[in-house]
Design a protein around this motif. Sequence first.
Motif, PDB file in Angstrom:
ATOM      1  N   ASP A 163     -43.025  11.076 -30.463  1.00 32.09           N
ATOM      2  CA  ASP A 163     -42.667   9.840 -29.771  1.00 32.09           C
ATOM      3  C   ASP A 163     -43.975   9.314 -29.175  1.00 32.09           C
ATOM      4  OD1 ASP A 163     -42.046   7.987 -27.795  1.00 32.09           O
ATOM      5  OD2 ASP A 163     -40.263   9.059 -27.099  1.00 32.09           O
ATOM      6  N   LEU A 164     -44.626   8.444 -29.951  1.00 31.19           N
ATOM      7  CA  LEU A 164     -46.007   8.080 -29.595  1.00 31.19           C
ATOM      8  C   LEU A 164     -46.104   7.290 -28.301  1.00 31.19           C
ATOM      9  CD1 LEU A 164     -48.020   7.251 -32.829  1.00 31.19           C
ATOM     10  CD2 LEU A 164     -48.385   9.102 -31.162  1.00 31.19           C
ATOM     11  N   ALA A 165     -45.112   6.445 -28.026  1.00 34.27           N
ATOM     12  CA  ALA A 165     -45.182   5.653 -26.792  1.00 34.27           C
ATOM     13  C   ALA A 165     -45.220   6.579 -25.582  1.00 34.27           C
ATOM     14  CB  ALA A 165     -43.992   4.705 -26.710  1.00 34.27           C
ATOM     15  N   HIS A 166     -44.335   7.561 -25.558  1.00 34.21           N
ATOM     16  CA  HIS A 166     -44.325   8.504 -24.439  1.00 34.21           C
ATOM     17  C   HIS A 166     -45.550   9.406 -24.471  1.00 34.21           C
ATOM     18  CE1 HIS A 166     -39.952   7.575 -23.717  1.00 34.21           C
ATOM     19  NE2 HIS A 166     -40.416   7.671 -22.490  1.00 34.21           N
ATOM     20  N   PHE A 167     -45.911   9.885 -25.661  1.00 32.65           N
ATOM     21  CA  PHE A 167     -47.063  10.789 -25.740  1.00 32.65           C
ATOM     22  C   PHE A 167     -48.331  10.086 -25.256  1.00 32.65           C
ATOM     23  CE2 PHE A 167     -50.753  12.510 -27.977  1.00 32.65           C
ATOM     24  CZ  PHE A 167     -50.744  13.793 -27.438  1.00 32.65           C
ATOM     25  N   ASN A 168     -48.521   8.865 -25.685  1.00 32.00           N
ATOM     26  CA  ASN A 168     -49.753   8.150 -25.292  1.00 32.00           C
ATOM     27  C   ASN A 168     -49.812   7.923 -23.784  1.00 32.00           C
ATOM     28  OD1 ASN A 168     -50.667   8.088 -27.905  1.00 32.00           O
ATOM     29  ND2 ASN A 168     -49.822   6.048 -28.341  1.00 32.00           N
ATOM     30  N   ALA A 169     -48.651   7.800 -23.151  1.00 33.24           N
ATOM     31  CA  ALA A 169     -48.623   7.575 -21.693  1.00 33.24           C
ATOM     32  C   ALA A 169     -49.040   8.818 -20.902  1.00 33.24           C
ATOM     33  CB  ALA A 169     -47.212   7.140 -21.266  1.00 33.24           C
ATOM     34  N   LEU A 170     -49.142   9.958 -21.582  1.00 29.38           N
ATOM     35  CA  LEU A 170     -49.592  11.176 -20.886  1.00 29.38           C
ATOM     36  C   LEU A 170     -51.082  11.099 -20.548  1.00 29.38           C
ATOM     37  CD1 LEU A 170     -47.791  13.930 -23.038  1.00 29.38           C
ATOM     38  CD2 LEU A 170     -46.917  12.642 -21.059  1.00 29.38           C
ATOM     39  N   THR A 171     -51.783  10.262 -21.285  1.00 29.02           N
ATOM     40  CA  THR A 171     -53.224  10.131 -21.058  1.00 29.02           C
ATOM     41  C   THR A 171     -53.511   8.955 -20.149  1.00 29.02           C
ATOM     42  OG1 THR A 171     -53.766  11.116 -23.193  1.00 29.02           O
ATOM     43  CG2 THR A 171     -55.451   9.717 -22.179  1.00 29.02           C
ATOM     44  N   LEU A 172     -54.238   9.242 -19.069  1.00 24.78           N
ATOM     45  CA  LEU A 172     -54.776   8.205 -18.191  1.00 24.78           C
ATOM     46  C   LEU A 172     -56.255   8.575 -18.038  1.00 24.78           C
ATOM     47  CD1 LEU A 172     -54.166   5.735 -16.376  1.00 24.78           C
ATOM     48  CD2 LEU A 172     -53.626   7.331 -14.526  1.00 24.78           C
ATOM     49  N   PRO A 173     -57.144   7.805 -18.631  1.00 29.00           N
ATOM     50  CA  PRO A 173     -58.555   8.238 -18.698  1.00 29.00           C
ATOM     51  C   PRO A 173     -59.112   8.626 -17.331  1.00 29.00           C
ATOM     52  CG  PRO A 173     -58.209   6.348 -20.105  1.00 29.00           C
ATOM     53  CD  PRO A 173     -56.921   6.546 -19.342  1.00 29.00           C
ATOM     54  N   GLY A 174     -59.762   9.767 -17.297  1.00 34.86           N
ATOM     55  CA  GLY A 174     -60.333  10.285 -16.065  1.00 34.86           C
ATOM     56  C   GLY A 174     -59.341  11.004 -15.170  1.00 34.86           C
ATOM     57  N   VAL A 175     -58.049  10.971 -15.535  1.00 32.22           N
ATOM     58  CA  VAL A 175     -56.996  11.538 -14.679  1.00 32.22           C
ATOM     59  C   VAL A 175     -56.202  12.627 -15.409  1.00 32.22           C
ATOM     60  CG1 VAL A 175     -54.875  11.013 -13.418  1.00 32.22           C
ATOM     61  CG2 VAL A 175     -56.791   9.406 -13.375  1.00 32.22           C
ATOM     62  N   SER A 176     -55.655  12.266 -16.557  1.00 28.99           N
ATOM     63  CA  SER A 176     -54.860  13.232 -17.315  1.00 28.99           C
ATOM     64  C   SER A 176     -55.060  12.997 -18.804  1.00 28.99           C
ATOM     65  CB  SER A 176     -53.375  13.122 -16.955  1.00 28.99           C
ATOM     66  OG  SER A 176     -52.867  11.857 -17.333  1.00 28.99           O
ATOM     67  N   LYS A 177     -54.823  14.076 -19.558  1.00 32.42           N
ATOM     68  CA  LYS A 177     -55.033  13.998 -21.005  1.00 32.42           C
ATOM     69  C   LYS A 177     -53.823  14.564 -21.714  1.00 32.42           C
ATOM     70  CE  LYS A 177     -58.019  14.299 -24.760  1.00 32.42           C
ATOM     71  NZ  LYS A 177     -57.466  13.121 -25.449  1.00 32.42           N
ATOM     72  N   GLY A 178     -53.173  13.742 -22.546  1.00 31.52           N
ATOM     73  CA  GLY A 178     -52.055  14.221 -23.357  1.00 31.52           C
ATOM     74  C   GLY A 178     -52.559  15.125 -24.465  1.00 31.52           C
ATOM     75  N   ILE A 179     -51.924  16.263 -24.633  1.00 31.68           N
ATOM     76  CA  ILE A 179     -52.274  17.198 -25.704  1.00 31.68           C
ATOM     77  C   ILE A 179     -51.002  17.495 -26.476  1.00 31.68           C
ATOM     78  CG2 ILE A 179     -53.190  19.482 -26.290  1.00 31.68           C
ATOM     79  CD1 ILE A 179     -54.695  19.389 -23.589  1.00 31.68           C
ATOM     80  N   ALA A 180     -51.033  17.252 -27.787  1.00 32.70           N
ATOM     81  CA  ALA A 180     -49.839  17.480 -28.607  1.00 32.70           C
ATOM     82  C   ALA A 180     -49.699  18.957 -28.914  1.00 32.70           C
ATOM     83  CB  ALA A 180     -49.941  16.683 -29.898  1.00 32.70           C
ATOM     84  N   TYR A 181     -48.532  19.534 -28.572  1.00 31.78           N
ATOM     85  CA  TYR A 181     -48.299  20.899 -29.058  1.00 31.78           C
ATOM     86  C   TYR A 181     -47.709  20.836 -30.452  1.00 31.78           C
ATOM     87  CZ  TYR A 181     -43.621  20.385 -26.696  1.00 31.78           C
ATOM     88  OH  TYR A 181     -42.391  19.964 -26.258  1.00 31.78           O
ATOM     89  N   GLN A 182     -48.029  21.872 -31.227  1.00 31.10           N
ATOM     90  CA  GLN A 182     -47.517  21.988 -32.597  1.00 31.10           C
ATOM     91  C   GLN A 182     -46.366  22.987 -32.518  1.00 31.10           C
ATOM     92  OE1 GLN A 182     -49.023  19.948 -34.761  1.00 31.10           O
ATOM     93  NE2 GLN A 182     -50.475  19.411 -33.119  1.00 31.10           N
ATOM     94  N   PRO A 183     -45.111  22.511 -32.601  1.00 25.29           N
ATOM     95  CA  PRO A 183     -43.981  23.403 -32.306  1.00 25.29           C
ATOM     96  C   PRO A 183     -43.861  24.599 -33.242  1.00 25.29           C
ATOM     97  CG  PRO A 183     -43.261  21.122 -32.649  1.00 25.29           C
ATOM     98  CD  PRO A 183     -44.730  21.139 -32.863  1.00 25.29           C
TER      99      PRO A 183
END
Length: 245
Positions: free
Chosen positions: A94-114
């Motif tokens: 779900d790219l919209a939600h996944f991309n929102a995990l990243t806020l530059p300088g604050v948090s970084k979204g990392i995709a887990y491989q299930p």
Amino acid sequence: MKVTILGYWGAYPHQGEGTTSFLLESGDFHLLLDAGSTTLVQLEKILDPLVLDAVILTHYHHDHIADLGVLQYLRQLKPSAPIAELPIYGHSEDLAHFNALTLPGVSKGIAYQPQKELTIGPFQISFLKTVHPVLCFAMRIVERETGKVLVFTADTGYFADLIPFCQDADVLITDTYFLEGMEGHHAHLTSKETGLLAKEANVKKLVLSHLKQDVDLQELKRQTEEYHHHKIETHLAQTLMEIEL
Ligand SMILES: [Zn+2]
Ligand SMILES: [Zn+2]
């Protein structure tokens, strides 16, 4: 490993208590498992949220991610915030939600491989896709140093693969939303399914969570215990309940 329950209601907060969120601690490592409504309010009672080392998410329903945005703001704006970006692990389907995990300088979204095991600090995590209206993963979390096992069903209807996934867990935390009579639901477990699952999987301790606001919770617990023949120590989730494993 120590688990602290920060929220346990399903879907929406209720009477001052929040939705799904757990703090997992091993040594000085702090992992947040889901980030439901009121996560930060409860977390601040036990530690500075800035010391979180990582966050992992089962799925992107609001009752599991409601406080992510304010956690990002806290990390962005609190003067004492660390420079390092907070890793937030989630699935990337779900790219919209996944991309929102990243806020530059604050948090970084990392995709887990299930399909693969994931190591986060002291924890080894494996995944099982659940029965739910959106993509969601149960997690089997092993503390590498001790071999202690926590399984969280995440949000799920019953399916047989849950049994081997939960096998011999030291602690099983479930999504037990319904009383007996709603078996086979497309999104959540019943008391009966939970009790049978815990018995078949031979878990050592059971914690019922993702609770439904209008359900008689003592009856939910009683039914669950009846189906595992009172063989497993069983608790209703409570805010700030600590579980040592
Ligand atoms: Zn939920
Ligand atoms: Zn859900």
